[in-house]
Scaffold this motif. Sequence first.
Motif: not given
Ligand code: SAM
Length: 335
Positions: A27, A54, A93, A95, A115-117, A143-146, A169-171
């Motif tokens: 990401y 969404k 998440g 993004g 978001d973690i990224a 932040l690693d939210c998990y 969303q999607f995460c």
């Molecule tokens: N929510 C945004 C959207 O709908 O456009 C981004 C979706 S993208 C498909 C998935 C996102 O989940 C990425 O930005 C990724 O970095 C984030 N993600 C994955 N693992 C995560 C974690 N442990 N903590 C926070 N974010 C995380």
Amino acid sequence: ASNEPDTLDQPPLKKLVGDVGVVVQHYNSRPDVGVVQRLESPIIGLKNFNNWVKSVLISRFAHPVLAKSPSSNGYSGPGRGGRGGSGKVLDMGCGKGGDMTKWAKAHVRELFGVDIAAVSVDQARSRWESMRGPRFEAHFAALDCYTEPLSKAFSPAKLAQPFDVVSMQFCMHYAFETVQKARCMLENVSRHLRTGGVFIGTIPNADILLEHLDELPPDKDDLSFGNSVYKIRFENRDSKPMFGHKYWFFLQDAVENVPEYVVRWENFVQMAADYKLYPVYKEEFHQVFEEHQEHPEFKPLLVRMKVVDTNGESAMDEDQWEAANIYIAFAFEKR
Ligand code: SAM
């Protein structure tokens, strides 16, 4: 506005090894293409449709809760130079912040994006800074939210007032690698969400994924299926664990073979109840379309968001339409 910094001084993110490292690297390295280049995406119809879904979720489930936010009572603050909105949202998440316009339209007053990224988070912040029109307060953090609590990224003062809405969303599926991660994610969703608040999200559709897996010929070694737009490759068909049931996901012009995990709906619902979260909505994306395509607000939105043209022609070909239904949309209420 207070002088308090937006986010707490953050320790460097733990060295990201294993699957989570692959996810972050993927990401972080995806370019933030502008609106113009985005139009050239070969799956622009599908991307627009996902954004429309969404928008429907936010309008239908988040907006009413935001409008009734207790925090809006007596609020006279100016936002950042714009109209004051009503409620407080956590986009976990987030993004690159692709949903910010949707939140602006839902009259959010304060948005927290995590978001973690870290690169994506910086892009989200820049996008917010350059947003025109009605503005809202926003705070961003990597932040690693998990594996980490939200309180690691934001001060107690910032978190004192609860959120009205949490959006994932999607995460969320990345959390289903282990039970510990899934529980940490749910704790982060619920801890700072007010009673009566909503938790909305979009995740892969486990029923469809497992159905496809079961339909593969028994002697097939390569456990993959898909079409010209997406490909899913499972690692294992013999055991179907509740957590860590891994597959590799490819989506044209979006996701390049990233490890993901099946989210079994009943398991998710059962666990969510431990955090006082109860489902109020769950539909496959095709069904979301069926339900809202004639709606007075969402039908014109289909055209404005270029999911269909003015003649009602879909911008998606058949493969994109099939790929769209890999996902489900959900809403939970905190009681
Ligand atoms: N929510 C945004 C959207 O709908 O456009 C981004 C979706 S993208 C498909 C998935 C996102 O989940 C990425 O930005 C990724 O970095 C984030 N993600 C994955 N693992 C995560 C974690 N442990 N903590 C926070 N974010 C995380």
